[in-house]
Design a protein around this motif. Structure first.
Motif, PDB file in Angstrom:
ATOM      1  N   GLY A 195     -11.947  10.811  -2.490  1.00  0.00           N
ATOM      2  CA  GLY A 195     -12.913  10.530  -3.555  1.00  0.00           C
ATOM      3  C   GLY A 195     -13.463   9.122  -3.624  1.00  0.00           C
ATOM      4  N   ILE A 196     -13.542   8.419  -2.500  1.00  0.00           N
ATOM      5  CA  ILE A 196     -14.083   7.054  -2.559  1.00  0.00           C
ATOM      6  C   ILE A 196     -15.290   6.870  -1.644  1.00  0.00           C
ATOM      7  CG2 ILE A 196     -11.826   6.101  -3.153  1.00  0.00           C
ATOM      8  CD1 ILE A 196     -11.628   4.994  -0.326  1.00  0.00           C
ATOM      9  N   SER A 223      -7.494   0.010   1.183  1.00  0.00           N
ATOM     10  CA  SER A 223      -6.165   0.098   1.787  1.00  0.00           C
ATOM     11  C   SER A 223      -5.613   1.525   1.703  1.00  0.00           C
ATOM     12  CB  SER A 223      -5.207  -0.888   1.105  1.00  0.00           C
ATOM     13  OG  SER A 223      -4.890  -0.475  -0.210  1.00  0.00           O
ATOM     14  N   PHE A 224      -5.947   2.255   0.632  1.00  0.00           N
ATOM     15  CA  PHE A 224      -5.547   3.655   0.525  1.00  0.00           C
ATOM     16  C   PHE A 224      -6.195   4.472   1.646  1.00  0.00           C
ATOM     17  CE2 PHE A 224      -3.828   2.734  -3.567  1.00  0.00           C
ATOM     18  CZ  PHE A 224      -2.991   3.779  -3.886  1.00  0.00           C
ATOM     19  N   LEU A 225      -7.470   4.222   1.862  1.00  0.00           N
ATOM     20  CA  LEU A 225      -8.182   4.951   2.910  1.00  0.00           C
ATOM     21  C   LEU A 225      -7.642   4.580   4.287  1.00  0.00           C
ATOM     22  CD1 LEU A 225     -10.384   6.875   3.760  1.00  0.00           C
ATOM     23  CD2 LEU A 225     -12.053   5.017   3.552  1.00  0.00           C
ATOM     24  N   ARG A 226      -7.304   3.317   4.489  1.00  0.00           N
ATOM     25  CA  ARG A 226      -6.736   2.867   5.765  1.00  0.00           C
ATOM     26  C   ARG A 226      -5.426   3.604   6.061  1.00  0.00           C
ATOM     27  NH1 ARG A 226      -6.641  -3.436   6.444  1.00  0.00           N
ATOM     28  NH2 ARG A 226      -5.149  -3.361   4.724  1.00  0.00           N
ATOM     29  N   ALA A 227      -4.636   3.822   5.017  1.00  0.00           N
ATOM     30  CA  ALA A 227      -3.366   4.540   5.211  1.00  0.00           C
ATOM     31  C   ALA A 227      -3.610   6.032   5.449  1.00  0.00           C
ATOM     32  CB  ALA A 227      -2.471   4.346   3.992  1.00  0.00           C
ATOM     33  N   TYR A 228      -4.536   6.609   4.683  1.00  0.00           N
ATOM     34  CA  TYR A 228      -4.764   8.053   4.720  1.00  0.00           C
ATOM     35  C   TYR A 228      -5.369   8.506   6.048  1.00  0.00           C
ATOM     36  CZ  TYR A 228      -6.511  12.674   3.327  1.00  0.00           C
ATOM     37  OH  TYR A 228      -6.762  14.005   3.249  1.00  0.00           O
ATOM     38  N   VAL A 229      -6.262   7.703   6.605  1.00  0.00           N
ATOM     39  CA  VAL A 229      -7.004   8.113   7.797  1.00  0.00           C
ATOM     40  C   VAL A 229      -6.103   8.216   9.020  1.00  0.00           C
ATOM     41  CG1 VAL A 229      -7.693   5.843   8.714  1.00  0.00           C
ATOM     42  CG2 VAL A 229      -9.254   7.793   8.933  1.00  0.00           C
ATOM     43  N   ILE A 267      -7.989   5.146  -7.933  1.00  0.00           N
ATOM     44  CA  ILE A 267      -6.710   4.892  -7.279  1.00  0.00           C
ATOM     45  C   ILE A 267      -5.702   5.997  -7.633  1.00  0.00           C
ATOM     46  CG2 ILE A 267      -4.705   3.350  -7.275  1.00  0.00           C
ATOM     47  CD1 ILE A 267      -6.689   1.011  -7.520  1.00  0.00           C
ATOM     48  N   GLN A 268      -5.692   6.431  -8.891  1.00  0.00           N
ATOM     49  CA  GLN A 268      -4.783   7.511  -9.298  1.00  0.00           C
ATOM     50  C   GLN A 268      -5.109   8.799  -8.555  1.00  0.00           C
ATOM     51  OE1 GLN A 268      -2.127   7.307 -11.039  1.00  0.00           O
ATOM     52  NE2 GLN A 268      -2.323   5.232 -11.845  1.00  0.00           N
ATOM     53  N   ASN A 269      -6.408   9.086  -8.432  1.00  0.00           N
ATOM     54  CA  ASN A 269      -6.829  10.291  -7.700  1.00  0.00           C
ATOM     55  C   ASN A 269      -6.459  10.174  -6.224  1.00  0.00           C
ATOM     56  OD1 ASN A 269      -7.911  11.313 -10.060  1.00  0.00           O
ATOM     57  ND2 ASN A 269     -10.000  10.601  -9.606  1.00  0.00           N
ATOM     58  N   ALA A 270      -6.680   8.970  -5.659  1.00  0.00           N
ATOM     59  CA  ALA A 270      -6.353   8.743  -4.249  1.00  0.00           C
ATOM     60  C   ALA A 270      -4.850   8.864  -4.028  1.00  0.00           C
ATOM     61  CB  ALA A 270      -6.850   7.373  -3.803  1.00  0.00           C
ATOM     62  N   THR A 271      -4.073   8.344  -4.983  1.00  0.00           N
ATOM     63  CA  THR A 271      -2.614   8.422  -4.868  1.00  0.00           C
ATOM     64  C   THR A 271      -2.162   9.872  -4.840  1.00  0.00           C
ATOM     65  OG1 THR A 271      -2.341   6.341  -6.057  1.00  0.00           O
ATOM     66  CG2 THR A 271      -0.428   7.781  -5.941  1.00  0.00           C
ATOM     67  N   TYR A 272      -2.712  10.669  -5.721  1.00  0.00           N
ATOM     68  CA  TYR A 272      -2.351  12.083  -5.774  1.00  0.00           C
ATOM     69  C   TYR A 272      -2.708  12.793  -4.476  1.00  0.00           C
ATOM     70  CZ  TYR A 272      -2.552  17.025  -6.987  1.00  0.00           C
ATOM     71  OH  TYR A 272      -2.380  18.384  -6.981  1.00  0.00           O
ATOM     72  N   LYS A 273      -3.896  12.479  -3.956  1.00  0.00           N
ATOM     73  CA  LYS A 273      -4.385  13.167  -2.761  1.00  0.00           C
ATOM     74  C   LYS A 273      -3.551  12.818  -1.532  1.00  0.00           C
ATOM     75  CE  LYS A 273      -7.219  15.578  -0.217  1.00  0.00           C
ATOM     76  NZ  LYS A 273      -7.343  17.043  -0.359  1.00  0.00           N
ATOM     77  N   ILE A 274      -3.299  11.529  -1.334  1.00  0.00           N
ATOM     78  CA  ILE A 274      -2.644  11.151  -0.086  1.00  0.00           C
ATOM     79  C   ILE A 274      -1.137  11.403  -0.101  1.00  0.00           C
ATOM     80  CG2 ILE A 274      -4.397   9.395   0.380  1.00  0.00           C
ATOM     81  CD1 ILE A 274      -2.459   7.250  -0.349  1.00  0.00           C
ATOM     82  N   THR A 275      -0.544  11.556  -1.298  1.00  0.00           N
ATOM     83  CA  THR A 275       0.892  11.864  -1.355  1.00  0.00           C
ATOM     84  C   THR A 275       1.160  13.366  -1.311  1.00  0.00           C
ATOM     85  OG1 THR A 275       0.830  11.802  -3.788  1.00  0.00           O
ATOM     86  CG2 THR A 275       1.473   9.774  -2.643  1.00  0.00           C
ATOM     87  N   LYS A 276       0.151  14.154  -1.558  1.00  0.00           N
ATOM     88  CA  LYS A 276       0.324  15.602  -1.617  1.00  0.00           C
ATOM     89  C   LYS A 276       0.752  16.156  -0.249  1.00  0.00           C
ATOM     90  CE  LYS A 276      -1.996  19.862  -3.069  1.00  0.00           C
ATOM     91  NZ  LYS A 276      -3.268  20.464  -3.546  1.00  0.00           N
ATOM     92  N   VAL A 325       4.258   5.124   2.081  1.00  0.00           N
ATOM     93  CA  VAL A 325       4.937   4.190   1.188  1.00  0.00           C
ATOM     94  C   VAL A 325       3.870   3.442   0.398  1.00  0.00           C
ATOM     95  CG1 VAL A 325       6.518   2.246   1.012  1.00  0.00           C
ATOM     96  CG2 VAL A 325       6.828   3.924   2.835  1.00  0.00           C
ATOM     97  N   LEU A 326       3.990   3.453  -0.930  1.00  0.00           N
ATOM     98  CA  LEU A 326       2.987   2.813  -1.776  1.00  0.00           C
ATOM     99  C   LEU A 326       3.629   1.774  -2.687  1.00  0.00           C
ATOM    100  CD1 LEU A 326       0.950   5.924  -3.062  1.00  0.00           C
ATOM    101  CD2 LEU A 326       0.466   4.519  -1.068  1.00  0.00           C
ATOM    102  N   ASP A 327       3.048   0.575  -2.648  1.00  0.00           N
ATOM    103  CA  ASP A 327       3.390  -0.409  -3.679  1.00  0.00           C
ATOM    104  C   ASP A 327       2.240  -0.336  -4.668  1.00  0.00           C
ATOM    105  OD1 ASP A 327       4.247  -2.437  -5.226  1.00  0.00           O
ATOM    106  OD2 ASP A 327       4.491  -3.902  -3.627  1.00  0.00           O
ATOM    107  N   GLU A 328       2.340   0.588  -5.606  1.00  0.00           N
ATOM    108  CA  GLU A 328       1.208   0.984  -6.436  1.00  0.00           C
ATOM    109  C   GLU A 328       1.052   0.043  -7.625  1.00  0.00           C
ATOM    110  OE1 GLU A 328       1.764   3.175  -9.512  1.00  0.00           O
ATOM    111  OE2 GLU A 328      -0.076   4.327  -9.589  1.00  0.00           O
ATOM    112  N   ALA A 329       0.141  -0.925  -7.482  1.00  0.00           N
ATOM    113  CA  ALA A 329      -0.092  -1.898  -8.561  1.00  0.00           C
ATOM    114  C   ALA A 329      -1.535  -1.789  -9.019  1.00  0.00           C
ATOM    115  CB  ALA A 329       0.194  -3.307  -8.066  1.00  0.00           C
ATOM    116  N   THR A 330      -1.733  -1.421 -10.275  1.00  0.00           N
ATOM    117  CA  THR A 330      -3.099  -1.270 -10.788  1.00  0.00           C
ATOM    118  C   THR A 330      -3.318  -2.054 -12.065  1.00  0.00           C
ATOM    119  OG1 THR A 330      -2.407   0.722 -11.978  1.00  0.00           O
ATOM    120  CG2 THR A 330      -3.344   1.042  -9.785  1.00  0.00           C
ATOM    121  N   SER A 331      -2.424  -2.981 -12.333  1.00  0.00           N
ATOM    122  CA  SER A 331      -2.500  -3.686 -13.614  1.00  0.00           C
ATOM    123  C   SER A 331      -3.712  -4.605 -13.706  1.00  0.00           C
ATOM    124  CB  SER A 331      -1.227  -4.507 -13.826  1.00  0.00           C
ATOM    125  OG  SER A 331      -1.036  -5.420 -12.763  1.00  0.00           O
TER     126      SER A 331
END
Length: 587
Positions: A458-459, A490-496, A519-528, A503-509
């Motif tokens: 979704g990006i 970086s999410f796309l770099r990992a997913y492709v 990022i939440q949608n990407a996290t769900y997609k790539i961890t599924k 492994v995710l160091d998930e920081a969205t603060s």
């Protein structure tokens, strides 16, 4: 000159000679040019002496013309040899440096992370760039020049003795003074140049760090303080260089004075011999006046070239110190992992960055195939260390880490890391296009693969909204993108890469709400559908996790689901949830 070996540091020089082997013919050709230059240089005064004594002094025209042609031929040959010498000695130097630089870079990129933790980036840049140019000068301006000058002195001395031994003795009597001065000069210059190289490294390191952290300097208004520090470092750099200038200013006038005195003595003594007893001819006198600078000037040049040579050898010492450093992770595994099912187990794992200061104190846990495991805990609990150990950025002190029941030490590093993708909290992007930052120039990943992957998580629309889309240059460290946008890349770099384990160091603060949703949608997609370990910073991620590992001071204190852990009275996770996450849930 009798201890050239001590100056060149033979063992170090032998290491340099190894890199000359592929260019052996060039090396031999340069040596041949050096020999010919020395011979031609000494032949010119002898030809002139013969022309003066046989024709000019006797006013005889017959036989004079051949001397002119011979002299012209010698001069032309000398010019050609000089051209070949200068070009190919420089070519050899740059070729050797190219090979050393490639080997150095290949060596450094395989260092374990601990080496970079303890090393200055500025110093490493100095080794790979500035020091390399100094090594090139060893061949282009140092070694061969010194050899040429020494050979010229030897040939000129032999010609002098052959022509007139009495005049030769006068010249040779002055040489010890210059030789002694040269020896003292070399000793002090070596110490001075070691100080220069140290200050150059300090200067490069300081500038590199301050430019990288410029935002922090300006944010906390530290410009004036850092300016003063820079002035101090620059002053030390100046003082180090001025030492070399001071030694040069003493030595070269002494050498020049010695040459002038010798010419004066030859003119006086040789002139008397020519007029009174005719033991020296006018041709001898003229040739000796020509050859004295050819004998004394190389001494001055050798001293000067030793400066260059010493700087090069000091640089080589520093470079080979890095090359000789054994700080690589032991890549002794023989099994190649083409794909992981995704079962991960840590068994009694102990680890410390600093000896006797354990960060992980015997942790054990399992991640089942396809599970998403969240790791939570206070700062310094050891969460990020788990990521570093899984990829073998560091090796553990004790215990075992297995994937699919295979000890990761039995796997080749390349295949292990190829199957694990990491999204770090601190995203690093290169000064390149978005496409190249995603593929990292992997030819197996096409732009169509990248576009499809971007659409999957979704990006794609976000990337296409940027100028030039996937070909948008993000500049150094991704400065043209926001922190949220960098993380999406970086999410796309990992997913492709289609990893087996994520492994995710998930920081969205620090991101805006729109980027956070992406990022939440990407996290769900790539961890599924794949095994995932998430260092969780947001409640939404923790709730969706199949298992939560709670850490404190390098130990696992609790493991369970979100609901199960909340039921524990006075539980560590329950307290953490109430302090850190409850406000987020209310909001």
């Amino acid at each position: 000159m009798s201890k050239i070996e001590s100056i060149l540091e033979i063992n170090l020089f032998k290491k340099l000679l190894i890199f000359i082997k592929p260019y052996k013919l060039v090396f031999i050709g340069v040596l041949l040019a050096v020999i010919l230059l020395a011979i031609f240089g000494a032949v010119r005064p002898y030809i002139l002496q013969q022309a003066i004594d046989n024709n000019i002094a006797t006013k005889t025209v017959e036989g004079f013309l051949p001397y002119i042609f011979i002299m012209a031929g010698v001069l032309l040959s000398e010019v050609i040899c000089q051209l070949l010498f200068i070009y190919y000695s420089g070519y050899l130097g740059q070729s050797v440096v190219k090979d050393i630089r490639v080997k150095l870079f290949d060596h450094m990129i395989r260092f374990r992370m601990k080496y970079f933790d303890n090393s200055s980036v500025g110093v490493l840049i100095t080794r790979a760039v500035t020091d390399m140019e100094r090594i090139a000068d060893v061949f282009g301006e140092g070694l061969f020049m010194i050899f040429r000058d020494l050979l010229t002195m030897l040939v000129v001395s032999l010609v002098m003795l052959y022509m007139n031994w009495e005049l030769s003795i006068i010249v040779f009597l002055m040489l010890p003074l210059v030789l002694y001065a040269t020896r003292i000069f070399q000793k002090y210059m070596k110490l001075a140049f070691e100080e220069v190289r140290t200050e150059v490294s300090n200067l490069n390191s300081f500038v590199q760090e301050r430019i990288t952290g410029m935002k922090i300097l300006q944010l906390f208004t530290r410009e004036e303080t850092e300016y003063k520090k820079f002035k101090e470092i620059n002053q030390r750099h100046k003082k180090a260089w001025l030492k070399t200038v001071w030694y040069n200013s003493i030595f070269f006038p002494i050498a020049e004075l010695s040459s002038s005195i010798t010419i004066g003595l030859i003119a006086w003594y040789g002139g008397l011999n020519t007029v009174i007893d005719q033991t020296a001819s006018l041709g001898d006198l003229t040739a000796f006046i020509m050859m004295i600078p050819m004998l004394f000037r190389p001494l001055r040049q050798i001293a000067d070239k030793f400066n260059t040579l010493q700087m090069g050898m000091i640089a080589a010492k520093r470079v080979f110190r890095v090359l000789d450093t054994t700080s690589q992770i032991d890549d002794t595994g023989t099994q190649v992992a083409s794909h992981f099912n995704g079962h991960i187990s840590f068994k009694d794992v102990h680890f410390s960055y600093v000896e006797d200061e354990e960060v992980l104190k015997g942790i054990s846990f399992e991640v089942n195939v396809g599970e998403t495991v969240a790791i939570v805990g206070a700062t310094g609990a050891g969460k990020s260390t788990i990521i570093n150990l899984l990829n073998r950025f560091y090796d553990i002190n004790k215990g075992t880490i297995c994937i699919d029941n295979i000890n990761i030490k039995k796997l080749t590093l390349r295949s292990l890391r190829a199957q694990i993708a990491i999204v770090l909290q601190d995203v690093f992007l290169f000064a390149d296009t978005i496409l190249n930052n995603i593929t990292l120039n992997n030819p197996d990943i096409t732009i169509k693969d990248v576009e499809q992957a971007a659409k999957d998580i979704g990006i794609h629309d976000f990337i296409m909204s940027l100028p030039n889309g996937y070909h948008y240059n993000v500049k150094e460290r991704g400065a043209m993108l926001s922190s949220g946008q960098r993380q999406l890349i970086s999410f796309l770099r990992a997913y492709v890469t289609n990893p087996s384990i994520l492994v995710l160091d998930e920081a969205t603060s620090s991101v805006d709400s729109y980027s956070e949703q992406l990022i939440q949608n990407a996290t769900y997609k790539i961890t599924k559908g794949r095994t995932s370990i998430v260092i969780a910073h947001r409640l939404a991620t923790i709730k969706k996790a199949d298992k939560i590992i709670v850490m404190d001071q390098g130990q696992i204190v609790e493991i369970g689901t979100h609901k199960a852990l909340l039921k524990k009275q006075n539980g560590y996770y329950k307290n953490l949830y109430e302090v850190q996450f409850l406000k987020e849930e209310v909001m």
